[in-house]
Write a protein that holds these residues in place. Sequence first.
Motif, PDB file in Angstrom:
ATOM      1  N   MET A 240       0.813  -1.212   0.000  1.00  0.00           N
ATOM      2  CA  MET A 240       0.000   0.000   0.000  1.00  0.00           C
ATOM      3  C   MET A 240       0.851   1.270   0.000  1.00  0.00           C
ATOM      4  SD  MET A 240      -3.036  -1.095  -0.194  1.00  0.00           S
ATOM      5  CE  MET A 240      -3.979   0.377   0.172  1.00  0.00           C
ATOM      6  N   ASP A 241       2.148   1.104   0.069  1.00  0.00           N
ATOM      7  CA  ASP A 241       3.093   2.219   0.014  1.00  0.00           C
ATOM      8  C   ASP A 241       2.908   3.208   1.162  1.00  0.00           C
ATOM      9  OD1 ASP A 241       5.297   3.447  -1.174  1.00  0.00           O
ATOM     10  OD2 ASP A 241       4.046   4.826  -2.337  1.00  0.00           O
ATOM     11  N   GLN A 242       2.400   2.713   2.299  1.00  0.00           N
ATOM     12  CA  GLN A 242       2.333   3.522   3.508  1.00  0.00           C
ATOM     13  C   GLN A 242       2.052   2.610   4.702  1.00  0.00           C
ATOM     14  OE1 GLN A 242      -1.080   6.214   3.833  1.00  0.00           O
ATOM     15  NE2 GLN A 242      -1.971   5.295   2.003  1.00  0.00           N
ATOM     16  N   GLU A 243       2.403   3.078   5.904  1.00  0.00           N
ATOM     17  CA  GLU A 243       2.333   2.225   7.082  1.00  0.00           C
ATOM     18  C   GLU A 243       1.179   2.589   8.019  1.00  0.00           C
ATOM     19  OE1 GLU A 243       6.075   1.979   9.051  1.00  0.00           O
ATOM     20  OE2 GLU A 243       7.184   1.442   7.244  1.00  0.00           O
ATOM     21  N   THR A 244       0.144   3.217   7.519  1.00  0.00           N
ATOM     22  CA  THR A 244      -0.991   3.555   8.376  1.00  0.00           C
ATOM     23  C   THR A 244      -1.805   2.301   8.692  1.00  0.00           C
ATOM     24  OG1 THR A 244      -2.479   3.977   6.520  1.00  0.00           O
ATOM     25  CG2 THR A 244      -1.124   5.826   7.302  1.00  0.00           C
ATOM     26  N   ALA A 245      -2.576   2.378   9.775  1.00  0.00           N
ATOM     27  CA  ALA A 245      -3.433   1.252  10.145  1.00  0.00           C
ATOM     28  C   ALA A 245      -4.436   0.952   9.026  1.00  0.00           C
ATOM     29  CB  ALA A 245      -4.159   1.554  11.451  1.00  0.00           C
ATOM     30  N   ARG A 246      -4.980   1.993   8.425  1.00  0.00           N
ATOM     31  CA  ARG A 246      -5.942   1.797   7.336  1.00  0.00           C
ATOM     32  C   ARG A 246      -5.297   1.035   6.173  1.00  0.00           C
ATOM     33  NH1 ARG A 246     -10.496   4.266   4.588  1.00  0.00           N
ATOM     34  NH2 ARG A 246     -10.167   4.256   2.329  1.00  0.00           N
ATOM     35  N   ALA A 247      -4.112   1.438   5.793  1.00  0.00           N
ATOM     36  CA  ALA A 247      -3.434   0.789   4.666  1.00  0.00           C
ATOM     37  C   ALA A 247      -3.156  -0.677   4.968  1.00  0.00           C
ATOM     38  CB  ALA A 247      -2.132   1.524   4.358  1.00  0.00           C
ATOM     39  N   ILE A 248      -2.722  -0.953   6.182  1.00  0.00           N
ATOM     40  CA  ILE A 248      -2.386  -2.332   6.555  1.00  0.00           C
ATOM     41  C   ILE A 248      -3.632  -3.206   6.579  1.00  0.00           C
ATOM     42  CG2 ILE A 248      -1.495  -3.754   8.448  1.00  0.00           C
ATOM     43  CD1 ILE A 248       0.393  -1.368   9.095  1.00  0.00           C
ATOM     44  N   VAL A 249      -4.730  -2.671   7.094  1.00  0.00           N
ATOM     45  CA  VAL A 249      -5.980  -3.444   7.129  1.00  0.00           C
ATOM     46  C   VAL A 249      -6.502  -3.684   5.715  1.00  0.00           C
ATOM     47  CG1 VAL A 249      -8.416  -3.345   7.795  1.00  0.00           C
ATOM     48  CG2 VAL A 249      -6.641  -2.784   9.468  1.00  0.00           C
ATOM     49  N   LEU A 250      -6.507  -2.659   4.872  1.00  0.00           N
ATOM     50  CA  LEU A 250      -6.986  -2.847   3.498  1.00  0.00           C
ATOM     51  C   LEU A 250      -6.099  -3.832   2.746  1.00  0.00           C
ATOM     52  CD1 LEU A 250      -8.044   0.740   2.335  1.00  0.00           C
ATOM     53  CD2 LEU A 250      -9.441  -1.078   3.328  1.00  0.00           C
ATOM     54  N   GLY A 251      -4.807  -3.731   2.922  1.00  0.00           N
ATOM     55  CA  GLY A 251      -3.881  -4.662   2.271  1.00  0.00           C
ATOM     56  C   GLY A 251      -4.128  -6.093   2.707  1.00  0.00           C
ATOM     57  N   THR A 252      -4.421  -6.280   3.990  1.00  0.00           N
ATOM     58  CA  THR A 252      -4.699  -7.618   4.514  1.00  0.00           C
ATOM     59  C   THR A 252      -5.977  -8.183   3.913  1.00  0.00           C
ATOM     60  OG1 THR A 252      -3.585  -7.111   6.607  1.00  0.00           O
ATOM     61  CG2 THR A 252      -5.159  -8.934   6.616  1.00  0.00           C
ATOM     62  N   LEU A 253      -7.025  -7.360   3.865  1.00  0.00           N
ATOM     63  CA  LEU A 253      -8.307  -7.819   3.319  1.00  0.00           C
ATOM     64  C   LEU A 253      -8.186  -8.204   1.844  1.00  0.00           C
ATOM     65  CD1 LEU A 253     -10.657  -5.195   5.001  1.00  0.00           C
ATOM     66  CD2 LEU A 253     -10.689  -7.666   5.421  1.00  0.00           C
ATOM     67  N   ALA A 254      -7.504  -7.389   1.085  1.00  0.00           N
ATOM     68  CA  ALA A 254      -7.435  -7.619  -0.354  1.00  0.00           C
ATOM     69  C   ALA A 254      -6.409  -8.692  -0.726  1.00  0.00           C
ATOM     70  CB  ALA A 254      -7.103  -6.312  -1.077  1.00  0.00           C
ATOM     71  N   TYR A 255      -5.227  -8.623  -0.141  1.00  0.00           N
ATOM     72  CA  TYR A 255      -4.146  -9.514  -0.577  1.00  0.00           C
ATOM     73  C   TYR A 255      -4.152 -10.840   0.176  1.00  0.00           C
ATOM     74  CZ  TYR A 255       0.441 -11.011  -2.202  1.00  0.00           C
ATOM     75  OH  TYR A 255       1.471 -11.715  -2.787  1.00  0.00           O
ATOM     76  N   ARG A 256      -4.375 -10.790   1.494  1.00  0.00           N
ATOM     77  CA  ARG A 256      -4.308 -12.020   2.293  1.00  0.00           C
ATOM     78  C   ARG A 256      -5.657 -12.734   2.384  1.00  0.00           C
ATOM     79  NH1 ARG A 256       1.033 -13.370   2.511  1.00  0.00           N
ATOM     80  NH2 ARG A 256       2.290 -11.505   2.951  1.00  0.00           N
ATOM     81  N   TRP A 257      -6.716 -11.972   2.570  1.00  0.00           N
ATOM     82  CA  TRP A 257      -8.035 -12.605   2.656  1.00  0.00           C
ATOM     83  C   TRP A 257      -8.635 -12.825   1.266  1.00  0.00           C
ATOM     84  CZ3 TRP A 257     -11.533 -10.926   7.325  1.00  0.00           C
ATOM     85  CH2 TRP A 257     -10.817 -11.108   8.530  1.00  0.00           C
ATOM     86  N   GLY A 258      -8.068 -12.150   0.272  1.00  0.00           N
ATOM     87  CA  GLY A 258      -8.521 -12.362  -1.101  1.00  0.00           C
ATOM     88  C   GLY A 258      -9.857 -11.741  -1.435  1.00  0.00           C
ATOM     89  N   TRP A 259     -10.237 -10.680  -0.708  1.00  0.00           N
ATOM     90  CA  TRP A 259     -11.513 -10.041  -0.985  1.00  0.00           C
ATOM     91  C   TRP A 259     -11.464  -9.259  -2.304  1.00  0.00           C
ATOM     92  CZ3 TRP A 259     -14.387  -7.707   3.826  1.00  0.00           C
ATOM     93  CH2 TRP A 259     -14.629  -8.735   4.759  1.00  0.00           C
ATOM     94  N   ASN A 260     -12.502  -9.401  -3.089  1.00  0.00           N
ATOM     95  CA  ASN A 260     -12.642  -8.644  -4.329  1.00  0.00           C
ATOM     96  C   ASN A 260     -12.720  -7.153  -4.022  1.00  0.00           C
ATOM     97  OD1 ASN A 260     -14.800  -7.263  -6.243  1.00  0.00           O
ATOM     98  ND2 ASN A 260     -13.750  -8.867  -7.435  1.00  0.00           N
ATOM     99  N   LEU A 261     -12.039  -6.340  -4.799  1.00  0.00           N
ATOM    100  CA  LEU A 261     -11.957  -4.904  -4.533  1.00  0.00           C
ATOM    101  C   LEU A 261     -13.329  -4.249  -4.537  1.00  0.00           C
ATOM    102  CD1 LEU A 261     -10.344  -2.335  -4.055  1.00  0.00           C
ATOM    103  CD2 LEU A 261      -9.919  -2.207  -6.519  1.00  0.00           C
ATOM    104  N   GLU A 262     -14.174  -4.629  -5.469  1.00  0.00           N
ATOM    105  CA  GLU A 262     -15.502  -4.016  -5.533  1.00  0.00           C
ATOM    106  C   GLU A 262     -16.360  -4.429  -4.340  1.00  0.00           C
ATOM    107  OE1 GLU A 262     -16.222  -1.631  -7.526  1.00  0.00           O
ATOM    108  OE2 GLU A 262     -14.222  -1.882  -8.420  1.00  0.00           O
ATOM    109  N   THR A 263     -16.250  -5.679  -3.927  1.00  0.00           N
ATOM    110  CA  THR A 263     -16.988  -6.137  -2.758  1.00  0.00           C
ATOM    111  C   THR A 263     -16.538  -5.393  -1.513  1.00  0.00           C
ATOM    112  OG1 THR A 263     -17.239  -8.347  -3.717  1.00  0.00           O
ATOM    113  CG2 THR A 263     -17.527  -8.148  -1.332  1.00  0.00           C
ATOM    114  N   LEU A 264     -15.228  -5.237  -1.388  1.00  0.00           N
ATOM    115  CA  LEU A 264     -14.669  -4.505  -0.254  1.00  0.00           C
ATOM    116  C   LEU A 264     -15.174  -3.067  -0.246  1.00  0.00           C
ATOM    117  CD1 LEU A 264     -12.713  -4.188   2.133  1.00  0.00           C
ATOM    118  CD2 LEU A 264     -10.857  -3.871   0.482  1.00  0.00           C
ATOM    119  N   ALA A 265     -15.164  -2.425  -1.413  1.00  0.00           N
ATOM    120  CA  ALA A 265     -15.632  -1.044  -1.514  1.00  0.00           C
ATOM    121  C   ALA A 265     -17.113  -0.939  -1.144  1.00  0.00           C
ATOM    122  CB  ALA A 265     -15.399  -0.520  -2.926  1.00  0.00           C
TER     123      ALA A 265
END
Length: 426
Positions: free
Chosen positions: A64-89
């Motif tokens: 996510m090119d930043q170390e904020t809590a928001r970036a880390i959580v979004l990165g985890t949901l999308a990359y590790r949990w495999g959530w579709n970007l549109e579903t997440l949005a």
Amino acid sequence: MRIGGRIQAAIEVLETVETQHRPIAEVLKDWGNAHRFAGSGDRAAIGNLVFDAVRWRSSSAWLMDQETARAIVLGTLAYRWGWNLETLADFMAGDEHGPEPPTAVERTLLSNASLDKAPAHIRADVPEWIEPQLRATFKEHWVDEAAALAARAPIDVRANSLKAGRDKVLKALDQFGAKATPWSPLGVRIGAGSDFDRSANVTNEPGYQKGWFEVQDEASQLAVLLAGAEPGEQVLDLCAGAGGKTLALAAEMNNRGQVHAYDRDKTRLKSIFDRLRRAGTRNVQVHSADSDLKGLLGKMDRVFVDAPCTGSGVWRRRPDTKWRLTPAALEARMMEQSQVLDEGARHVRPGGRLIYVTCSVFADENSGRIDSFLRRHPSFAPLPVERIKGEALNAVPARTVPNGLLLSPATTKTDGFFVCVMERAG
């Protein structure tokens, strides 16, 4: 709570963990107390996301090119949990208590998420200074081994042979999908689950209350089995802590002989008494922190040293500890390990055995401590691997390392444990 609210709560908890440098469990408890409307399922789901975000903090921040809590959580949901970007949005936008939907920049980063060009320590999700320690142990496989240490851990329990066999425990935990562990003849495993899945709370089960089983990772079970304690022996568990391995040793000895349980930190021993009663253990003598152990000097058939360590082998269960670990803390643990080894050696009878165990995968805490110990105590010698394992455990694919055996998530599907068995000359 809706999913957007859970995501926002996870971001808030992670921000507190990061800024206040507090343990995750403590912050989650405070959050739950302050948000009574959140049910147990919500709290468990938020905890899952926070723990996973911390597991993969480094790689998510890099993606996510930043170390904020928001970036880390979004990165985890999308990359590790495999959530579709549109579903997440949609989850984020459809909940007034949720976070703001992904920005255009965030969408681009999440759509192109890849660790192919990331530095090795990022792909391994460890602090950069730890790389030499892992490389020394695992050589060219260190990134894969470290990545396995970042995954979720299953729940392992040990059937208490004083009260129940493994089949009985499997039946008692069948509702959780329990299976036999691959290596320990006493082990039962419940899968780790994924995403918001709730973990099984096996300590609430009647079988646990009756003493049929204890929560104990398979690696810890194997460490006790490798110690080879026999009925009728005199065994000293020098760093007994809450008593998990004390209970296992006593069961292996079928309540015959004696296990002396000692820990210099009296607060760690406080829960051992209830556990002993529940397990039906009768051959354990608990020695308080201020006890005089002189009467045991040179008399023990086996001395079991579950040494204080960095805990790098249990990062799956305590992911926040890897980010708090410092070189100074590692040095302090190594000094303690040498001290407790020296203390343990004093109690081993001629011909007896000293078992050194850590839940670490760092060579300096394992083979390195044994090398140093052997220079100070030439009357001790490590046993060959085939003599440690014995016929019942020959199938365990543990990694052979200098002076002992190493178990790890990638190799044995267990926590990371080092086991060295030494014999004192007769």
